[in-house]
Structures are given as C-alpha cells and as structure tokens.
Design a protein around this motif. Structure first.
Motif, mmCIF file in Angstrom:
data_model
loop_
_atom_site.group_PDB
_atom_site.id
_atom_site.type_symbol
_atom_site.label_atom_id
_atom_site.label_comp_id
_atom_site.label_asym_id
_atom_site.label_seq_id
_atom_site.Cartn_x
_atom_site.Cartn_y
_atom_site.Cartn_z
ATOM 1 N N GLN A 107 0.863 -1.188 0.000
ATOM 2 C CA GLN A 107 0.000 0.000 0.000
ATOM 3 C C GLN A 107 0.892 1.227 0.000
ATOM 4 O O GLN A 107 1.886 1.273 0.731
ATOM 5 C CB GLN A 107 -0.864 0.034 1.262
ATOM 6 C CG GLN A 107 -2.004 -0.961 1.244
ATOM 7 C CD GLN A 107 -2.870 -0.849 2.491
ATOM 8 O OE1 GLN A 107 -2.443 -0.293 3.499
ATOM 9 N NE2 GLN A 107 -4.074 -1.375 2.427
ATOM 10 N N LEU A 108 0.531 2.205 -0.817
ATOM 11 C CA LEU A 108 1.366 3.404 -0.916
ATOM 12 C C LEU A 108 0.926 4.454 0.094
ATOM 13 O O LEU A 108 -0.260 4.583 0.405
ATOM 14 C CB LEU A 108 1.309 3.960 -2.336
ATOM 15 C CG LEU A 108 1.915 3.024 -3.392
ATOM 16 C CD1 LEU A 108 1.729 3.599 -4.794
ATOM 17 C CD2 LEU A 108 3.384 2.764 -3.124
ATOM 18 N N LEU A 109 1.896 5.214 0.588
ATOM 19 C CA LEU A 109 1.634 6.216 1.628
ATOM 20 C C LEU A 109 1.171 7.540 1.022
ATOM 21 O O LEU A 109 1.802 8.572 1.242
ATOM 22 C CB LEU A 109 2.907 6.454 2.439
ATOM 23 C CG LEU A 109 3.167 5.456 3.572
ATOM 24 C CD1 LEU A 109 4.541 5.692 4.174
ATOM 25 C CD2 LEU A 109 2.091 5.595 4.642
ATOM 26 N N THR A 110 0.099 7.501 0.274
ATOM 27 C CA THR A 110 -0.438 8.758 -0.260
ATOM 28 C C THR A 110 -1.525 9.246 0.686
ATOM 29 O O THR A 110 -2.044 8.491 1.501
ATOM 30 C CB THR A 110 -1.064 8.523 -1.645
ATOM 31 O OG1 THR A 110 -2.010 7.454 -1.535
ATOM 32 C CG2 THR A 110 0.002 8.134 -2.658
ATOM 33 N N HIS A 113 3.934 -2.412 -11.035
ATOM 34 C CA HIS A 113 2.761 -1.719 -11.556
ATOM 35 C C HIS A 113 1.844 -1.220 -10.441
ATOM 36 O O HIS A 113 2.022 -1.552 -9.272
ATOM 37 C CB HIS A 113 2.014 -2.575 -12.587
ATOM 38 C CG HIS A 113 1.216 -3.695 -11.985
ATOM 39 N ND1 HIS A 113 1.583 -5.016 -12.086
ATOM 40 C CD2 HIS A 113 0.050 -3.692 -11.279
ATOM 41 C CE1 HIS A 113 0.688 -5.763 -11.469
ATOM 42 N NE2 HIS A 113 -0.260 -4.989 -10.971
ATOM 43 N N LEU A 114 0.897 -0.424 -10.839
ATOM 44 C CA LEU A 114 0.029 0.262 -9.886
ATOM 45 C C LEU A 114 -1.398 -0.247 -10.044
ATOM 46 O O LEU A 114 -1.888 -0.417 -11.163
ATOM 47 C CB LEU A 114 0.101 1.760 -10.201
ATOM 48 C CG LEU A 114 -0.512 2.755 -9.235
ATOM 49 C CD1 LEU A 114 -0.054 2.513 -7.808
ATOM 50 C CD2 LEU A 114 -0.125 4.170 -9.663
ATOM 51 N N GLU A 115 -2.065 -0.492 -8.929
ATOM 52 C CA GLU A 115 -3.472 -0.880 -8.968
ATOM 53 C C GLU A 115 -4.151 -0.372 -7.703
ATOM 54 O O GLU A 115 -3.625 0.527 -7.052
ATOM 55 C CB GLU A 115 -3.613 -2.399 -9.140
ATOM 56 C CG GLU A 115 -2.903 -3.218 -8.085
ATOM 57 C CD GLU A 115 -2.866 -4.717 -8.404
ATOM 58 O OE1 GLU A 115 -2.755 -5.107 -9.586
ATOM 59 O OE2 GLU A 115 -2.959 -5.489 -7.448
ATOM 60 N N ASN A 158 -13.576 0.933 3.502
ATOM 61 C CA ASN A 158 -12.515 1.933 3.713
ATOM 62 C C ASN A 158 -11.238 1.621 2.935
ATOM 63 O O ASN A 158 -10.561 2.504 2.445
ATOM 64 C CB ASN A 158 -12.150 2.026 5.201
ATOM 65 C CG ASN A 158 -13.188 2.803 5.995
ATOM 66 O OD1 ASN A 158 -14.094 3.401 5.411
ATOM 67 N ND2 ASN A 158 -13.070 2.784 7.304
ATOM 68 N N ARG A 159 -10.899 0.330 2.846
ATOM 69 C CA ARG A 159 -9.650 -0.060 2.194
ATOM 70 C C ARG A 159 -9.766 -0.037 0.662
ATOM 71 O O ARG A 159 -8.752 0.025 -0.038
ATOM 72 C CB ARG A 159 -9.250 -1.464 2.669
ATOM 73 C CG ARG A 159 -7.816 -1.805 2.349
ATOM 74 C CD ARG A 159 -7.418 -3.166 2.901
ATOM 75 N NE ARG A 159 -8.040 -4.253 2.166
ATOM 76 C CZ ARG A 159 -7.835 -5.553 2.415
ATOM 77 N NH1 ARG A 159 -7.034 -5.917 3.394
ATOM 78 N NH2 ARG A 159 -8.444 -6.485 1.716
ATOM 79 N N ALA A 160 -11.016 -0.131 0.146
ATOM 80 C CA ALA A 160 -11.207 -0.202 -1.318
ATOM 81 C C ALA A 160 -10.679 1.068 -1.971
ATOM 82 O O ALA A 160 -11.026 2.174 -1.573
ATOM 83 C CB ALA A 160 -12.680 -0.385 -1.647
ATOM 84 N N GLY A 161 -9.814 0.901 -2.947
ATOM 85 C CA GLY A 161 -9.293 2.047 -3.683
ATOM 86 C C GLY A 161 -7.998 2.615 -3.141
ATOM 87 O O GLY A 161 -7.449 3.563 -3.703
ATOM 88 N N VAL A 162 -7.476 2.049 -2.032
ATOM 89 C CA VAL A 162 -6.165 2.510 -1.535
ATOM 90 C C VAL A 162 -5.113 2.108 -2.580
ATOM 91 O O VAL A 162 -5.141 0.988 -3.086
ATOM 92 C CB VAL A 162 -5.855 1.880 -0.151
ATOM 93 C CG1 VAL A 162 -4.394 2.082 0.244
ATOM 94 C CG2 VAL A 162 -6.778 2.460 0.905
ATOM 95 N N PRO A 163 -4.186 3.019 -2.935
ATOM 96 C CA PRO A 163 -3.198 2.676 -3.961
ATOM 97 C C PRO A 163 -2.354 1.478 -3.560
ATOM 98 O O PRO A 163 -1.851 1.418 -2.435
ATOM 99 C CB PRO A 163 -2.305 3.929 -4.050
ATOM 100 C CG PRO A 163 -3.090 5.022 -3.428
ATOM 101 C CD PRO A 163 -3.982 4.384 -2.419
ATOM 102 N N LEU A 164 -2.243 0.536 -4.474
ATOM 103 C CA LEU A 164 -1.508 -0.687 -4.213
ATOM 104 C C LEU A 164 -0.474 -0.857 -5.320
ATOM 105 O O LEU A 164 -0.811 -0.829 -6.497
ATOM 106 C CB LEU A 164 -2.500 -1.859 -4.224
ATOM 107 C CG LEU A 164 -2.163 -3.115 -3.462
ATOM 108 C CD1 LEU A 164 -1.922 -2.834 -1.987
ATOM 109 C CD2 LEU A 164 -3.302 -4.125 -3.611
ATOM 110 N N MET A 165 0.773 -1.012 -4.935
ATOM 111 C CA MET A 165 1.846 -1.196 -5.917
ATOM 112 C C MET A 165 2.286 -2.649 -5.879
ATOM 113 O O MET A 165 2.573 -3.182 -4.810
ATOM 114 C CB MET A 165 3.014 -0.275 -5.557
ATOM 115 C CG MET A 165 4.205 -0.395 -6.484
ATOM 116 S SD MET A 165 5.497 0.778 -6.003
ATOM 117 C CE MET A 165 5.995 0.099 -4.421
#
Ligand SMILES: [Zn+2]
Length: 484
Positions: free
Chosen positions: A18-21, A127-129, A147-154
């Motif tokens: 998970q990316l820290l955005t 890649h990014l998803e 809440n977790r749906a759509g968190v950037p995942l690399m």
C-alpha cells in the motif's frame, strides 16, 4: 540427509505494498483508515457506483515511478491503466483498475546478500493498482468494510530467481528497506500494508524446465513466508521422490498449524478479460517528469553502504547492518556529523553493539528512544580521550538511553570517570590484594589466570572506573613488590 537435496528449489515473489499517499488511487477519500470506524472513508467512486468516474492519483504514480527507478527498471514513455474483470464480494465495481501489458516499470533488479555472496534478483515488473474492500466473516453472515477499497496498491513481481527460502526472506527484507527509504510504504506486514504471495516449484538438480508452480498465500509475517516456503520445499520433495506428480495450484498457509492447505487448483489460466480502462486517459511518462521524480529520490541503501565503508572505514558487513533501516542509518550519519569521520568505526561499534541491544530489547526504533546523535558522539569522545573507561561507558550509555541526559552529566552524577589519580588506583589495588589472599597465593604459585580474577575484582570495586590494562599491570607490580 533431507530429500530436498536431489531437487533445486525455484522461488518467485509477488509483493503488494500500500502506498503512503494522502488520498485513494482514483478518488479523494483519505487513506488513513487503520483505526477508523468501518465505511467512513467512502464515496461514489470507491463504492463503485454506476456513473462515477475515477481520477488517477499523481502522487501514487510518482511513488511507483520512484520504486521502479530504485529497482533499476525501464520506464516506458507511454503506459496506461487496464480493467481486470472478476467477481468477488470485496471488489466493489466488479473490476479492478490495474495495469496489464504496460506497467510503469519492467526488467529491473535488486541485489541481495546471502552467506556473504551478492546475488542479483530480476524484477519482472512494478505496476500500480487499487486495493479491495475487506470482508469480515461473522459466522452465518459476512460484513464488508469499504474503507480499504481504492487505496493505492503497488505490485512488484520478481523473476523466479531465488533458490532457497533464505534468499526469499533476504529479498523481502531488502525490498521493504528500499520502500521505507523511499518513504512510499510503511512496509508493515502485520497490518497488511505489505503482502507477499510466493510461487515455489522444485526440479531435479541440473534440469532446465521448471516444475509445476505452487502459489502460497496468507502469510502475514516475514517469518511466516520463510516457514511456509520451508514447508512447501519439503512437501514437494516428498511427493516427487515418492514418484508422485505436482499440480499447479494455490495453497494457503496456516500459521498456527505450520502447514499449507489446498485452496484451488489451476487447470486453466484465469481469464480476466483485460482491456484498456476507458474512463482514464493513457499516461505518458515524459522524460522531464521522470527526471524530476529521480531528483527527489533519497540516497538508497546500496550507495549508503558503500559510502559508510569508504568514507568512515566501517567494515562492509557492519555497513550492511547500519543501512538495513533508514532511521538507524540516518542516526549514524548524524552521529558522524557531530563526532567527525575519524570516529566512524567507534560510533558504528557502539550503535551495532550496546545501542542495538537496548533498542531491540524494548522493540523500539532508534528515533523513538531518548538517545540523541549528539549524546552518542560525546560518549564516544569521552571514551576516545580516556576520560571514561569502556566498562563504565556501558553504564553511562544505559542511563543515557533511560533518561536522555548527556554522558558527561551522568558520568559526574554517578562518579564514573576514569580514575586519574594513581594514589586512588593504588589504594584500590591494595584493597583487592588484601581481600583475596587465596588468589594472590595462587598467582605467586604460578597460576597466571588468577590475575584475571583479581583484575575483575578491581573493576568491580571501582565500578568499571579503572583502565583494565593499567589495573592489571599495577596488580602484578604490587604483588611482586610485596613478595620482594
Ligand atoms: Zn472514495
């Protein structure tokens, strides 16, 4: 001998981080959901409402570009997002926006070190998803937290280049350290922000074809990954050596039982019907943008290791340990800034020795304890100038760690300074000789090691304030003088 000796193990790892955005991948909902009430960080986009439109998160793209660059990947001029179609209750839209044949990074590598040997592990792609929602099974019914749906995942996919569970563990340690250096992910496996799926197969030693690949899931610690791979290695070797065959399948790791169990077989490749995401424009990674992202990158572990070894004379193995965590390496750099490069090796020895022992015992990071780089630099200075003896310095360090006070203050308060006056030392030497007649007699009778015992007694009496070499010399002199 283990049956696995006639087979070669082949391992490839897929890591999701998970990316820290600040916000989610395709909407402006906040990402910090860990301690929040369920379904409080949601909007029409991440709930998958018909008619809502995604917008790609620029910061997440930059985090992925940075990781791809750090892994020596090629970044294409043009990339895009693709729709991956499948149905699962935690997938709100009925598809995931991911990347298929045009990932942000491809064909890179990461060097690992096992048994003193450096080995290069190929990186297939980065890649990014987006992450999916979380299902909670309550027994009889299930609940879902979006809440977790759509968190950037690399996702970082390695080549099948690893040959043992030890190499796989080292790869994960290095990859996580890299993501933490870059500040793109917490890398916390227990919290699920860093997840690993492992592909493992065996083949007869010398064979070039790969064996049937088993995918292992559900590990939630580095130790879990290591144990699961060890277990699979042994299980597959037993099947093969008994003349059996292995199927391509997915297995789940049960940590408490220490076994993997069959989840599903893969008779056919899954058909995700990928196609370019129609709601997002293609993404061009123009070279100016790539260069500006590259300019923002911090010094990475490999460069730092080399600098610590060449500029501060730290042995390579020690330099590797110093750079394994960014806060630790930063702390070392700040100590050197205060103490000077000539003290590099002494500072490194204290950090890797007593300081590591203290912080590991409490399970804290160096940046979360009362020690300061300036304090450690002064401590080393007091020792190097012979103001403070080695054994007393350990006591001072422990007090610095507990109280955050400066070493010279603690030294004065506890009267731990190296004994300067020869009279004071001589008085202590005579007391030790008087208190230990048997050991003195033993020494006179030729039992050399008695002097070590007497030196120990002297160090105890002076609470480590004597210089051990001087103490030993004075003891010998005084015993011989008394004899003569
Ligand atoms: Zn949202």
């Amino acid at each position: 001998m283990s049956v696995s000796c006639s087979y070669e193990t082949v391992i490839g790892l897929e890591v999701h981080a998970q990316l820290l955005t600040r916000t989610k991948m395709y909407c402006s909902c906040a990402t910090g959901y860990q301690d929040e009430a369920p379904n409080t960080h949601v909007c029409p986009v991440c709930l998958g409402m018909p008619g809502s439109l995604p917008v790609a998160n620029r910061e997440a793209i930059q985090c992925t570009m940075m990781t791809a660059l750090a892994l020596h990947c090629e970044l294409p001029d043009h990339t895009r997002f693709d729709r991956k179609n499948y149905f699962y209750p935690d997938l709100m839209k009925g598809y995931q926006i991911s990347q298929y044949d045009a990932p942000i990074g491809r064909a890179g590598w990461l060097d690992i070190e096992v048994d003193g040997q450096t080995k290069r592990i190929g990186i297939t792609r980065v890649h990014l998803e987006e992450d999916v929602a979380k299902s909670m099974h309550m027994g009889g019914y299930s609940l879902i937290d979006v809440n977790r749906a759509g968190v950037p995942l690399m996702e970082t996919v390695s080549e099948p280049d690893m040959r043992s569970p030890e190499e796989a563990r080292e790869y994960l340690v290095r990859l996580r350290a890299l993501l933490r250096y870059l500040g793109v992910s917490t890398g916390n496996m227990e919290e699920g922000s860093f997840r690993c799926d492992a592909n493992i197969s065996l083949r007869p030693v010398g064979a070039t074809e790969f064996g049937a690949k088993v995918e292992v899931k559900n590990m939630n610690s580095f130790r879990g990954v290591y144990r699961a791979l060890k277990y699979e290695q042994e299980r597959q070797a037993e099947v093969l050596s008994a003349g059996g065959t292995l199927r391509q399948e997915t297995r789940g790791w049960l940590d408490a039982e220490g076994v993997t169990v069959l989840q599903r077989t893969k008779e056919f490749a899954e058909d995700y019907r990928y196609f370019p995401e129609p709601d997002l424009p293609p993404l061009s990674l123009d070279r100016d943008w790539v260069a500006s992202v590259e300019a923002r990158m911090p010094e990475l572990p490999d460069e730092r290791r080399a600098r610590f070894a060449s500029q501060y004379g730290v042995p390579t193995q020690d330099a590797s340990t110093l750079v394994s965590s960014r806060p630790f390496a930063d702390f070392f750099d700040e100590c050197i800034a205060a103490a000077g490069p000539a003290r590099g090796r002494a500072v490194s020895n204290w950090l890797l020795g007593d300081v590591s022992r203290l912080i590991n015992a409490d399970g804290v990071e160096i940046c979360d304890c009362p020690l300061t780089p300036g304090g450690v630099a002064s401590l080393v200075d007091l020792i190097e100038r012979d103001v403070l003896g080695g054994p007393a310095a350990k006591t001072v360090l422990e007090q610095m760690y507990r109280t955050g006070k400066a070493p010279d203050v603690i030294m004065q308060e506890l009267n731990l300074g190296q004994i300067r006056s020869s009279d004071e030392l001589l008085t202590a030497v005579r007391q030790v000789i008087g208190d230990n007649p048997k050991a003195v007699a033993d020494y006179r009778a030729g039992k050399e090691q008695s002097i070590t015992f007497l030196t120990g007694q002297l160090m105890r009496l002076t609470r480590g304030r004597a210089d051990p070499a001087t103490a030993r010399r004075l003891l010998v002199e005084e015993i011989q003088r008394a004899e003569g």
